[in-house]
Scaffold this active site. Structure first.
Site, PDB file in Angstrom:
ATOM      1  CB  THR A 198     -11.833  16.530  -9.804  1.00 50.39           C
ATOM      2  OG1 THR A 198     -12.085  17.806 -10.409  1.00 50.39           O
ATOM      3  CG2 THR A 198     -10.398  16.484  -9.307  1.00 50.39           C
TER       4      THR A 198
ATOM      5  CG  ASP B 221     -11.841  17.241  -5.975  1.00 51.96           C
ATOM      6  OD1 ASP B 221     -12.637  18.154  -6.298  1.00 51.96           O
ATOM      7  OD2 ASP B 221     -10.637  17.430  -5.757  1.00 51.96           O
ATOM      8  CB  ILE B 222     -16.308  18.185  -8.220  1.00 46.72           C
ATOM      9  CG1 ILE B 222     -15.092  18.352  -9.134  1.00 46.72           C
ATOM     10  CG2 ILE B 222     -16.442  19.379  -7.273  1.00 46.72           C
ATOM     11  CD1 ILE B 222     -15.208  19.542 -10.084  1.00 46.72           C
TER      12      ILE B 222
ATOM     13  CE  LYS C 271      -2.176   1.580   3.757  1.00 48.50           C
ATOM     14  NZ  LYS C 271      -1.925   3.047   3.803  1.00 48.50           N
TER      15      LYS C 271
ATOM     16  CG  ASP D 270      -4.783   4.415   1.537  1.00 48.00           C
ATOM     17  OD1 ASP D 270      -5.960   4.771   1.325  1.00 48.00           O
ATOM     18  OD2 ASP D 270      -4.268   4.378   2.672  1.00 48.00           O
ATOM     19  CG  LEU D 271      -3.270   8.384  -3.729  1.00 52.62           C
ATOM     20  CD1 LEU D 271      -2.945   9.017  -5.076  1.00 52.62           C
ATOM     21  CD2 LEU D 271      -2.217   8.760  -2.694  1.00 52.62           C
ATOM     22  CE  LYS D 272      -7.596   6.692   3.919  1.00 52.64           C
ATOM     23  NZ  LYS D 272      -6.128   6.493   3.772  1.00 52.64           N
TER      24      LYS D 272
END
Length: 245
Positions: free
Chosen positions: A80, A76-77, A44, A71-73
């Site tokens: 994006t 956003d809209i 990860k 694992d950047l979670k």
């Protein structure tokens, strides 16, 4: 559309272990990775390492045969988030995640962004409630239900949007498997072998307990990365899980 990861270097593993690489130094991270076998785990890469070392670091791990959970979670809209998920897929990662609290339109857009990748698309997972969160933390945000209740609500929304599963605490796994079915993947941080310190993860469980609870992929960090013999630690955990399978 296909991902850029080299299929020839990828080594398939049936281990449920995902080792969290939480290093400040690239060389130290790669030195650790070179001690372990991609048949024994996946890796990860989170916000800190990806921000420091970028996509090329992910490629270096892939060249060593490892599947990568990015694992950047994303939260956003919808447009994006969709583009970010597609970029992760183009990088060839095995799994990527978004925050379920981003809502149904965002999660649906993210899922649809992976359709052109077909069988090469990564697993798309949503984060429900972070394992460090307690009821008092949720109350500060205006959420009056328990972490478990809120996580289940978000998991249900995730499934309705067609995602592959959720990140959840091990304590929620039994109920989630019953509620959402065997095919809905459960990814659980805060997994620590017996005798390990809890660290900053509040809701923790051992690997054997997690497997019995229905967890599909268990994220383990310091008990492996700080082990004197990480390769043996991984083999020991995998053997204990096969014994409970």
């Amino acid at each position: 559309m296909t991902s850029t990861a080299s299929s020839s270097s990828r080594i398939v593993t049936d281990s449920p272990i995902v080792v969290a690489l939480d290093y400040h130094n690239r060389e130290n991270a790669l030195a650790f990775v070179d001690k372990i076998d991609p048949r024994d785990c996946r890796l990860k890469v989170g916000k800190e390492m990806f921000t420091l070392f970028g996509p090329q670091f992910v490629r270096e791990l892939q060249q060593r045969g490892f599947d990568i959970f990015l694992d950047l979670k994303f939260h956003d809209i919808p447009n994006t988030a969709a583009h970010a998920v597609a970029a992760a897929a183009d990088l060839g990662v095995w799994m990527v995640n978004v925050h379920a609290s981003g809502g149904a339109r965002m999660m649906t857009a993210a899922r649809e962004a992976l359709l052109p990748f077909g069988k090469d698309a990564p697993l798309l997972i949503a984060v429900t409630v972070l394992t460090s969160m307690e009821a008092s933390d949720l109350a500060d945000l205006g959420v009056t239900v328990s972490p478990a209740q809120y996580a289940e609500r978000l998991a249900g929304l995730t499934q309705k949007c067609g995602l592959d599963g959720v990140v959840c605490s091990a304590q929620e796994a039994v109920r989630f498997k019953q509620a959402f079915g065997e095919d809905f993947k459960l990814v659980t941080p805060g997994i620590r072998p017996q005798g390990s310190a809890a660290g900053d993860q509040r809701r923790i469980m051992t690997p054997e307990q997690a497997l019995a609870a229905g967890v599909d992929y268990m994220v383990i960090g310091r008990p492996v990365t700080q082990s004197e013999d990480p390769a043996q630690t991984l083999k020991t955990i995998n053997a204990s899980l096969k014994g409970h399978g």
